[in-house]
Design a protein around this motif. Structure first.
Motif, PDB file in Angstrom:
ATOM      1  N   SER A  73     -44.457  12.933  14.036  1.00  0.00           N
ATOM      2  CA  SER A  73     -43.722  13.786  14.962  1.00  0.00           C
ATOM      3  C   SER A  73     -43.587  15.193  14.406  1.00  0.00           C
ATOM      4  O   SER A  73     -43.629  15.411  13.194  1.00  0.00           O
ATOM      5  N   TRP A  74     -43.443  16.129  15.291  1.00  0.00           N
ATOM      6  CA  TRP A  74     -43.297  17.538  14.961  1.00  0.00           C
ATOM      7  C   TRP A  74     -42.102  18.095  15.722  1.00  0.00           C
ATOM      8  O   TRP A  74     -42.006  17.915  16.939  1.00  0.00           O
ATOM      9  N   VAL A  75     -41.240  18.730  15.008  1.00  0.00           N
ATOM     10  CA  VAL A  75     -40.122  19.413  15.663  1.00  0.00           C
ATOM     11  C   VAL A  75     -40.549  20.853  15.917  1.00  0.00           C
ATOM     12  O   VAL A  75     -40.860  21.590  14.985  1.00  0.00           O
ATOM     13  N   LEU A  76     -40.616  21.234  17.174  1.00  0.00           N
ATOM     14  CA  LEU A  76     -41.023  22.606  17.502  1.00  0.00           C
ATOM     15  C   LEU A  76     -39.818  23.532  17.600  1.00  0.00           C
ATOM     16  O   LEU A  76     -39.914  24.721  17.317  1.00  0.00           O
ATOM     17  N   THR A  77     -38.729  22.983  18.047  1.00  0.00           N
ATOM     18  CA  THR A  77     -37.500  23.771  18.176  1.00  0.00           C
ATOM     19  C   THR A  77     -36.332  22.879  17.825  1.00  0.00           C
ATOM     20  O   THR A  77     -36.288  21.718  18.213  1.00  0.00           O
TER      21      THR A  77
END
Lengths: 401, 401, 401
Positions: free
Chosen positions: B22-26
């Motif tokens: 997973s990637w947290v963009l904001t």
């Protein structure tokens, strides 16, 4: 036809014999330049040297506002804001400043303005320009109709430009064009798009605005526009004069009646003066062209606006000779309309309409009058246009807000 | 359990046997990615290739708006905007576009929108999505009650996401989830938080929205939601058809009465058509599931939305077959409510309520119908659901605004 | 006199024997620092170590908001937001937190707030500060007069600072000053400028606000200010006490009448409590100084505000002991005014006025009371100030909204 000459920015455009380089500073389709600069030396252009520079401002309510400044060493320095509808902030040259000192001393990003605040006067929280377009969906004083506020002077001046480009003519005298696209697009309500254009030849004392408003909708749409052009010191002063060839003048309201007698002469900064507004019907030449000006007391400094009465049939003169700190300023405001609320303008038949796909053009030339000779030239032209026509001084306002 | 695999962005999540990156963009707690990109090749994932890319837009009123685009070469390209409430901008695949062409052609940053403007119609200055959540504090047409404007379609669609994350399943077929957190939090007024989620399997022709709205307050709170889903060419055209199993249809207002006769068939772009709205009571299967669709004239292109009538009991059909430039479009709008003002919806008992800490879930599956076979399949399902039930065509609107 | 010591940021200022270094973090004339940090070690300053750090926040409605945090290891950590009018977000030290948990959990950028929304209650969409300035054009509950909304608590707290500077005294104990300029400038309406200043000596348990409001206009201008200072756990709890020397207390409205009996004692978080507000007339010493405090049940934690009744003659006590999730909080609010709408405050003669060029100063010292001894000291001072004066408990609100 477009051809890329240099990576990134420089494009040559050939239309007939004309060739030019252009730079896209903003484009909602992808390009965005923040701080940016070009100059004539770097472009290896001879003639009058010039610089074009964009800066992104910060702090207070101007966070993110862009200012684009065109500097011509022997001519004018012109600053405009793409974030604020391509409004002109101020123009300087030969020790003369076109513009004024508003209590609003930031280039306010429209993100921080609520036009509907203060019962439709929110526009006043950003007002400090030398020239702000008041339009195009509506203009004039605010009015609430059917629960909806038509806010003071419309939205154009607080609309960030969707596209901004700079074009420099390859050929001497290397005319510069700064173009910006304003979109007043709202589903079911409006699809008015305006290409604003400022044209300037380095070294000159004049520049031209050439705006094209197009109704992109499939239905007719009303429009109004006032070019709210504002001047102060060093031109505005005690005994500065307003000059324009006019058929008639009428007071905007009862308060302005008191100023009818010497409506063409300005007072010094005066406490409690507030503002007087006069509605004028300009006289034009056979091509529809006319000119209005404000000149200083001595007659050796001034600002003139040439415009086309077929495009902008009426003229508002705004005398706001209150104290310096309140914003000592006069407005010369060619328009399709006077500054009454859109409801009154509509009732009195001054609101114009564009058919689907139809465009309206507006061409205005602003001149900085740097000396007595420049002032005299404009004054003579105005005298000629006025000719034998007597000014009809009407005593009664044509409308009551 | 969370475990950092790579510096910065990649996290493995194990919940039972499921593992994902997973990637947290904001994240308002710290993370912010502007322009950002990943793809299946770089992730060394086999199967259908995909790309996920975020861009920050500039120019005009879209300054600072973010768009996140999921591209699946053999499936769909889905564009959504975190800045605009995780709204879906448009979806494309197999030469079919889900979406429409609004006169509003920018992804407008809510900082430039005043929802209360135009007497509560400010929402129209940003409306151009394929799917915009209309809610959750309220929805429907604007109404002023006790001096307060309940603005058109609420605030969710103009609420920048507080948290945005992308999750890619480690296991084939590598389902992608794009999650965004919307907060409608106002001291003393509301504490409604919605986790929006879009689920997509690369290569598929469908995607699922799974939203969870939670009342984080200690008091019960009303809510309304309409999934305003909008389609135009190439699906919408003359003789395009609206398909849904319904118990009844009623006209939204007097104007829609005129369109009752052929309410399920669309006209070509038609000047002065404006919009007709129909209120529908869908028929569901024993699990509460139903489906509505719009298909083109030939029956080989379409869009379908499957939803759960236990979550979204009513359906609005919005026929806005005005000219192309005005925004030729139809809306298929599953909701808790019809589009009447919240005052009317409340009076008629359709406004739902969440107890403190309670959540409501909304699951909708959107399918791009790429060919006759896909269209036929949906049509048959709808036929089955309709069965012997005759559509009750009510002649009178259930409410007057 | 200013003299540049180091390129960019460090300036020495000599005024008498005082010398200091200063950093401009924001200046509308040019400087803008985003993320920024200094510390005492890097500055080679002895004594109590400290850090000053500015961060730009992202996500949700806090996109672009700046937070400046002053950390003193053995003293206080003070966080304020230049974007939100130099408001204090929270203060921590010795395990005690000054501040509260609002349902609004982002530092909302005013670009995303419409103060006029919700019939003038838009301010509630950003309210979560430990101290927010409510003023200066107006304050108090919203009211519509002549079509214009005077929004809840005015605009100062939602005005991004136009200039922000940090000054560190060269001499031990190296007092730190954080200054911010707020401009409430609107053509023809207001030219109120406020230099806010926070003074803190590293290691101390107190800090001082010293604000100077100046009417830069050429006309007199009304002003109102309430220092809305808000405290919750761990100080606020069941049997926490409010302490202040007062001549009289009156209920703000009928609901508050019910709480008169034990107005100085707080309850535990209580469902349906909502809020009670009490209007207080403080007793001051011969220099006009007084102090108000909230202390926990055990009397070993608290917060105190010392202020000057010549500047801020009245005191509002806001008891919002609703549930934790609703924002369990009490406000201690020294002001020129009570929280009635500006129309009522004007009628009752509490609205102050500044002549052209005139300034008003406001000095408040906030203390974190870390232990029983600190609490006792404040309590004794309050007892002394109260002396023999009996509190006049008025049963009737002085105004009805």
């Amino acid at each position: 036809m477009h051809k890329t000459l240099l990576a990134g920015a420089v494009i040559a455009m050939f239309s007939g014999q004309a060739a030019a380089q252009s730079w896209v500073l903003t484009d909602t389709q992808g390009t965005e330049k923040g701080d940016w600069r070009i100059d004539s030396r770097q472009l290896k252009l001879s003639g009058e040297p010039f610089t074009l520079e964009q800066q992104v401002l910060h702090g207070g309510k101007q966070e993110g506002s862009k200012v684009l400044t065109l500097t011509s060493k022997n001519g004018l320095t012109i600053a405009l804001s793409p974030t604020r509808g391509m409004d002109l902030l101020h123009v300087n040259g030969h020790g003369v400043r076109l513009g004024w000192d508003s209590p609003v001393d930031e280039v306010v990003n429209p993100a921080y303005i609520n036009l509907e605040s203060r019962n439709g006067l929110g526009w006043l929280e950003g007002f400090n320009e030398m020239m702000v377009r008041c339009g195009f969906e509506w203009t004039g004083h605010p009015v609430t109709k059917d629960g909806r506020i038509y806010t003071l002077h419309g939205k154009a001046g607080n609309t960030p430009a969707s596209k901004v480009e700079v074009i420099v003519d390859d050929q001497a005298p290397h005319e510069i064009r700064i173009r910006g696209l304003l979109k007043e697009n709202t589903f079911k309500k409006a699809r008015l798009e305006t290409w604003t254009e400022l044209r300037y030849v380095p070294g000159a004392d004049s520049f031209t605005l050439h705006d094209v408003l197009t109704n992109q909708a499939d239905y007719p749409h009303d429009y109004e526009i006032i070019y709210h052009s504002n001047f102060s010191t060093p031109i505005l002063e005690e005994n500065a004069r307003f000059l324009a060839p006019v058929k008639s003048v009428s007071p905007f309201n009862d308060y302005a009646k008191k100023g009818l007698e010497n409506w063409q002469t300005y007072g010094a900064p005066t406490k409690d003066f507030d503002e007087m507004v006069f509605n004028l019907q300009p006289i034009a030449d056979s091509n529809g062209k006319t000119v209005a000006a404000v000149v200083n007391s001595k007659g050796d400094k001034g600002a003139a606006i040439e415009f086309d009465t077929r495009q902008l049939p009426v003229l508002t003169m705004w005398k706001n000779t209150d104290t310096l700190k309140q914003g000592y300023v006069t407005g010369i405001e060619p328009g399709t309309n006077y500054a009454y609320p859109v409801t009154i303008e509509k009732e009195q038949g001054r609101v114009k309409q564009l058919q689907p796909g139809q465009s309206a053009e507006f061409t205005l030339t602003y001149s900085l009058l740097k000396d007595a000779s420049a002032v005299q030239k404009v004054e003579e032209r105005i005298k000629t246009l006025q000719g034998e026509t007597k000014i009809n001084v009407e005593q009664t306002p044509i409308a009551v807000e």
